[in-house]
Write an enzyme that holds these catalytic residues in place. Sequence first.
Site, PDB file in Angstrom:
ATOM      1  N   HIS A 140      12.852  28.135  12.897  1.00 56.27           N
ATOM      2  CA  HIS A 140      11.654  27.078  12.456  1.00 56.27           C
ATOM      3  C   HIS A 140      10.257  27.225  12.056  1.00 56.27           C
ATOM      4  O   HIS A 140       9.529  26.894  13.256  1.00 56.27           O
ATOM      5  CB  HIS A 140      12.121  25.615  13.636  1.00 56.27           C
ATOM      6  CG  HIS A 140      12.943  25.620  13.957  1.00 56.27           C
ATOM      7  ND1 HIS A 140      13.663  24.524  14.858  1.00 56.27           N
ATOM      8  CD2 HIS A 140      14.549  25.431  13.489  1.00 56.27           C
ATOM      9  CE1 HIS A 140      14.824  24.297  15.336  1.00 56.27           C
ATOM     10  NE2 HIS A 140      15.021  24.234  14.371  1.00 56.27           N
ATOM     11  N   HIS A 180      14.344  20.298   8.971  1.00 56.26           N
ATOM     12  CA  HIS A 180      15.317  21.485  10.258  1.00 56.26           C
ATOM     13  C   HIS A 180      14.381  22.673   9.952  1.00 56.26           C
ATOM     14  O   HIS A 180      13.394  23.030  11.206  1.00 56.26           O
ATOM     15  CB  HIS A 180      15.979  21.743  10.304  1.00 56.26           C
ATOM     16  CG  HIS A 180      16.889  21.781  11.033  1.00 56.26           C
ATOM     17  ND1 HIS A 180      17.562  21.461  11.772  1.00 56.26           N
ATOM     18  CD2 HIS A 180      16.665  22.950  11.949  1.00 56.26           C
ATOM     19  CE1 HIS A 180      18.468  22.074  12.737  1.00 56.26           C
ATOM     20  NE2 HIS A 180      17.595  23.166  12.674  1.00 56.26           N
ATOM     21  N   GLU A 213      24.249  25.449  17.142  1.00 58.66           N
ATOM     22  CA  GLU A 213      24.481  25.462  15.481  1.00 58.66           C
ATOM     23  C   GLU A 213      25.956  26.369  15.574  1.00 58.66           C
ATOM     24  O   GLU A 213      25.789  26.722  14.402  1.00 58.66           O
ATOM     25  CB  GLU A 213      23.058  25.478  15.048  1.00 58.66           C
ATOM     26  CG  GLU A 213      22.311  24.933  15.365  1.00 58.66           C
ATOM     27  CD  GLU A 213      21.979  23.917  14.048  1.00 58.66           C
ATOM     28  OE1 GLU A 213      23.213  23.385  14.098  1.00 58.66           O
ATOM     29  OE2 GLU A 213      20.604  23.246  14.457  1.00 58.66           O
ATOM     30  N   TYR A 266       7.879  38.406  -7.006  1.00 59.18           N
ATOM     31  CA  TYR A 266       9.358  38.244  -7.181  1.00 59.18           C
ATOM     32  C   TYR A 266      10.199  38.796  -6.121  1.00 59.18           C
ATOM     33  O   TYR A 266      11.217  38.458  -5.988  1.00 59.18           O
ATOM     34  CB  TYR A 266       8.750  39.539  -7.844  1.00 59.18           C
ATOM     35  CG  TYR A 266       8.486  41.055  -7.126  1.00 59.18           C
ATOM     36  CD1 TYR A 266       7.193  40.606  -7.001  1.00 59.18           C
ATOM     37  CD2 TYR A 266       9.226  41.692  -7.006  1.00 59.18           C
ATOM     38  CE1 TYR A 266       6.309  41.997  -6.559  1.00 59.18           C
ATOM     39  CE2 TYR A 266       9.214  42.476  -6.118  1.00 59.18           C
ATOM     40  CZ  TYR A 266       7.762  42.697  -5.907  1.00 59.18           C
ATOM     41  OH  TYR A 266       7.218  44.134  -4.862  1.00 59.18           O
ATOM     42  N   HIS A 317      18.979  32.121  11.879  1.00 59.13           N
ATOM     43  CA  HIS A 317      18.319  30.556  11.870  1.00 59.13           C
ATOM     44  C   HIS A 317      16.920  30.494  12.805  1.00 59.13           C
ATOM     45  O   HIS A 317      17.157  30.194  13.794  1.00 59.13           O
ATOM     46  CB  HIS A 317      19.154  29.550  12.465  1.00 59.13           C
ATOM     47  CG  HIS A 317      18.927  28.238  12.421  1.00 59.13           C
ATOM     48  ND1 HIS A 317      18.134  27.708  11.597  1.00 59.13           N
ATOM     49  CD2 HIS A 317      18.616  27.411  13.156  1.00 59.13           C
ATOM     50  CE1 HIS A 317      18.211  26.709  11.749  1.00 59.13           C
ATOM     51  NE2 HIS A 317      18.111  25.992  12.958  1.00 59.13           N
ATOM     52  N   TYR A 338      18.652  48.777  -6.976  1.00 59.74           N
ATOM     53  CA  TYR A 338      17.824  49.109  -5.670  1.00 59.74           C
ATOM     54  C   TYR A 338      18.485  49.027  -4.632  1.00 59.74           C
ATOM     55  O   TYR A 338      19.291  50.531  -4.394  1.00 59.74           O
ATOM     56  CB  TYR A 338      16.554  48.131  -5.365  1.00 59.74           C
ATOM     57  CG  TYR A 338      15.797  48.542  -4.319  1.00 59.74           C
ATOM     58  CD1 TYR A 338      15.510  50.158  -4.220  1.00 59.74           C
ATOM     59  CD2 TYR A 338      15.664  48.183  -3.256  1.00 59.74           C
ATOM     60  CE1 TYR A 338      14.715  50.580  -3.481  1.00 59.74           C
ATOM     61  CE2 TYR A 338      15.412  48.408  -2.063  1.00 59.74           C
ATOM     62  CZ  TYR A 338      14.238  49.674  -2.127  1.00 59.74           C
ATOM     63  OH  TYR A 338      13.653  50.502  -0.646  1.00 59.74           O
TER      64      TYR A 338
HETATM   65 ZN    ZN Z   1      17.766  24.642  14.346  1.00 62.75          ZN
END
Ligand code: ZN
Length: 216
Positions: free
Chosen positions: A96, A157, A75, A115, A94, A210
């Site tokens: 899963h 994904h 990726e 929130y 990233h 904040y």
């Molecule tokens: Zn992935």
Amino acid sequence: MSNETTLREAIVVTMRAMDARGLNRGTSGNVSVRWNDGMLITPSGVVPAALTPDQIVYVAPDGSTPSGSSRPSSEWQMHQGILAGRSDAQAVVHCHSRHATTLACAGKEIPPLHYMVAVAGGSSVPLAPYATFGSNTLAQGVIATLAGRRACLMANHGQIAIGPTLGMALAIADEVEEQAAVYCGALAMGGPILLDEAEMKNILAAFARYGQRKDD
Ligand SMILES: [Zn+2]
């Protein structure tokens, strides 16, 4: 100040933290940090327990890697495109994680049910369109969906989060997974009662204030 060695070590720590928190399994998931003109990114196909700082790969802006280095995550184009287009992002995470992936496989974004959805930078956590893993099409879809946001789901994904530090990107991915789990639970009980747009605007403004105080 960060140097290359500490960033490589921080990437390893982040991958192991994702594993420990149940955000990832096996060799899935990848992490990158901006470094010089390019980025440092996890290698392809190494489980977090076996990952070492020297295996982290430097990818130059032209996509090249130093000779003898490991193969970067499949990726890498997605990470590179995000870091190139988002000056507010220094790190990309990233994974899963189960509930985020469950929603992504059902074609659902996370609506404003709590929130803390606002940590992803908007009143929802949007869903990027499906494309084959590792493809430039996937990278472009994720980049577009992330516009103005700090996280999104990826159809069929998983999910992806960005932040000014690795720790903050990881914290956002962790919160996206929590909100995804809450949404899955609420769906099982007839669906959540959503916060309205005006309230989400209040919350986003409060989060911005904040953030300013924290940076001072
Ligand atoms: Zn992935």
